[in-house]
Design a protein around this motif. Structure first.
Motif, PDB file in Angstrom:
ATOM      1  N   ASP A 174       8.911  13.913  -9.347  1.00  0.00           N
ATOM      2  CA  ASP A 174      10.341  14.187  -9.226  1.00  0.00           C
ATOM      3  C   ASP A 174      11.040  13.181  -8.320  1.00  0.00           C
ATOM      4  O   ASP A 174      12.261  13.074  -8.319  1.00  0.00           O
ATOM      5  CB  ASP A 174      10.572  15.600  -8.677  1.00  0.00           C
ATOM      6  N   VAL A 175      10.262  12.441  -7.535  1.00  0.00           N
ATOM      7  CA  VAL A 175      10.826  11.433  -6.641  1.00  0.00           C
ATOM      8  C   VAL A 175      10.903  10.112  -7.391  1.00  0.00           C
ATOM      9  O   VAL A 175       9.904   9.619  -7.914  1.00  0.00           O
ATOM     10  CB  VAL A 175       9.970  11.265  -5.372  1.00  0.00           C
ATOM     11  N   ASP A 176      12.106   9.535  -7.469  1.00  0.00           N
ATOM     12  CA  ASP A 176      12.292   8.307  -8.254  1.00  0.00           C
ATOM     13  C   ASP A 176      11.621   7.105  -7.623  1.00  0.00           C
ATOM     14  O   ASP A 176      11.025   6.283  -8.301  1.00  0.00           O
ATOM     15  CB  ASP A 176      13.793   8.025  -8.439  1.00  0.00           C
ATOM     16  N   GLY A 177      11.732   6.958  -6.323  1.00  0.00           N
ATOM     17  CA  GLY A 177      11.130   5.814  -5.658  1.00  0.00           C
ATOM     18  C   GLY A 177      10.655   6.200  -4.275  1.00  0.00           C
ATOM     19  O   GLY A 177      11.397   6.851  -3.525  1.00  0.00           O
ATOM     20  N   GLN A 178       9.426   5.811  -3.953  1.00  0.00           N
ATOM     21  CA  GLN A 178       8.918   6.247  -2.663  1.00  0.00           C
ATOM     22  C   GLN A 178       7.839   5.292  -2.160  1.00  0.00           C
ATOM     23  O   GLN A 178       7.054   4.737  -2.936  1.00  0.00           O
ATOM     24  CB  GLN A 178       8.333   7.655  -2.748  1.00  0.00           C
ATOM     25  N   VAL A 179       7.840   5.114  -0.847  1.00  0.00           N
ATOM     26  CA  VAL A 179       6.784   4.377  -0.165  1.00  0.00           C
ATOM     27  C   VAL A 179       5.851   5.418   0.456  1.00  0.00           C
ATOM     28  O   VAL A 179       6.270   6.221   1.299  1.00  0.00           O
ATOM     29  CB  VAL A 179       7.350   3.459   0.931  1.00  0.00           C
ATOM     30  N   LEU A 180       4.588   5.423   0.025  1.00  0.00           N
ATOM     31  CA  LEU A 180       3.625   6.370   0.575  1.00  0.00           C
ATOM     32  C   LEU A 180       3.199   5.914   1.966  1.00  0.00           C
ATOM     33  O   LEU A 180       2.895   4.733   2.165  1.00  0.00           O
ATOM     34  CB  LEU A 180       2.399   6.466  -0.329  1.00  0.00           C
ATOM     35  N   VAL A 181       3.190   6.835   2.887  1.00  0.00           N
ATOM     36  CA  VAL A 181       2.793   6.530   4.262  1.00  0.00           C
ATOM     37  C   VAL A 181       1.426   7.153   4.512  1.00  0.00           C
ATOM     38  O   VAL A 181       1.293   8.380   4.594  1.00  0.00           O
ATOM     39  CB  VAL A 181       3.833   7.062   5.269  1.00  0.00           C
ATOM     40  N   ASN A 182       0.418   6.296   4.624  1.00  0.00           N
ATOM     41  CA  ASN A 182      -0.931   6.766   4.918  1.00  0.00           C
ATOM     42  C   ASN A 182      -1.258   6.656   6.408  1.00  0.00           C
ATOM     43  O   ASN A 182      -2.339   7.049   6.842  1.00  0.00           O
ATOM     44  CB  ASN A 182      -1.957   5.957   4.124  1.00  0.00           C
ATOM     45  N   ALA A 183      -0.330   6.092   7.165  1.00  0.00           N
ATOM     46  CA  ALA A 183      -0.505   6.030   8.623  1.00  0.00           C
ATOM     47  C   ALA A 183      -0.310   7.425   9.183  1.00  0.00           C
ATOM     48  O   ALA A 183       0.779   7.997   9.075  1.00  0.00           O
ATOM     49  CB  ALA A 183       0.511   5.060   9.214  1.00  0.00           C
ATOM     50  N   THR A 184      -1.371   7.977   9.755  1.00  0.00           N
ATOM     51  CA  THR A 184      -1.326   9.384  10.165  1.00  0.00           C
ATOM     52  C   THR A 184      -1.537   9.608  11.660  1.00  0.00           C
ATOM     53  O   THR A 184      -1.391  10.741  12.136  1.00  0.00           O
ATOM     54  CB  THR A 184      -2.399  10.184   9.398  1.00  0.00           C
TER      55      THR A 184
END
Length: 224
Positions: A174-184
């Protein structure tokens, strides 16, 4: 009474008159024939520039504006929305639409980009790839020195609106554009400070006529 004197005929003058009459008659006949076998006309040629529509790049996302630039605030484990859409109102000519992505992220397949620290992938995002199931995607053209170029070829009088450049993650379509953040962790975030993790996009439309292919068309505008 003296006899009447007969006037002498001026033979050269008579001959000249006869020749003049024959010449005029000949010109009359020739003029008539010439008119029969020629036509004349008038025309007005005009030229115009083909209609070339507007190209609009729109971006929405989880960022704040600072110093005239959009800046992301990275939160551990929370994806960043970067929805970039392109619209084009069309042209009377066939057209190439190019998108240039400039970034220090790395990629193995020219579509999925990652930013790594050590052996860990901190950030990840993808360009929408053109496939049989997704004809609205983009075709990779070239990639050198951190600049990657993608394109679409349009037929005359074809337009599009709101076409995505950056894909949404598989886990959340449902999100058109996204940068996944794996920094936790805090150390992960600290490793990103001072790093150039920007994503700069540029869109260009080029008339396809006169170019052998998309590569030649891009060469005409690259760097301008």
């Amino acid at each position: 009474m003296g006899g009447r004197q007969r006037a002498k005929m001026n033979i050269p003058m008579c001959a000249a008159c006869v020749l003049l009459c024959l010449t005029l008659f000949s010109c009359y006949l020739c003029g008539g024939l010439f008119a029969k076998y020629t036509t004349s006309g008038a025309g007005d040629d005009s030229a115009r520039v083909i209609t070339f529509g507007d190209l609009t790049l729109k971006e929405e996302g989880d960022f704040v504006e600072k110093d005239g630039k959009n800046n992301f605030i990275v939160t551990p484990g929370v994806g960043l929305r970067k929805d970039v859409e392109l619209s084009f109102t069309g042209s009377e000519a066939a057209t190439y639409i190019f998108v240039e992505v400039e970034t220090e992220y790395t990629t193995a397949d020219n579509y999925t980009f990652t930013y790594e620290s050590g052996e860990k992938t901190m950030l990840q995002w993808s360009v929408v790839k053109k496939t049989d199931s997704d004809p609205e995607g983009w075709t990779f053209l070239s990639g050198t020195d951190g600049k990657y170029v993608y394109y679409r070829e349009l037929e005359p009088n074809v337009s599009f609106s709101g076409v995505d450049i950056i894909a949404g993650p598989v886990v959340d379509s449902d999100v058109d554009g996204q940068v996944l953040v794996n920094a936790t962790t805090k150390s992960d975030i600290a490793s990103l400070k001072g790093k150039n993790i920007s994503i700069v996009l540029r869109a260009v439309a080029v008339q396809a006529g006169g170019f052998e292919n998309a590569e030649k068309a891009w060469e005409s505008v690259a760097g301008k």
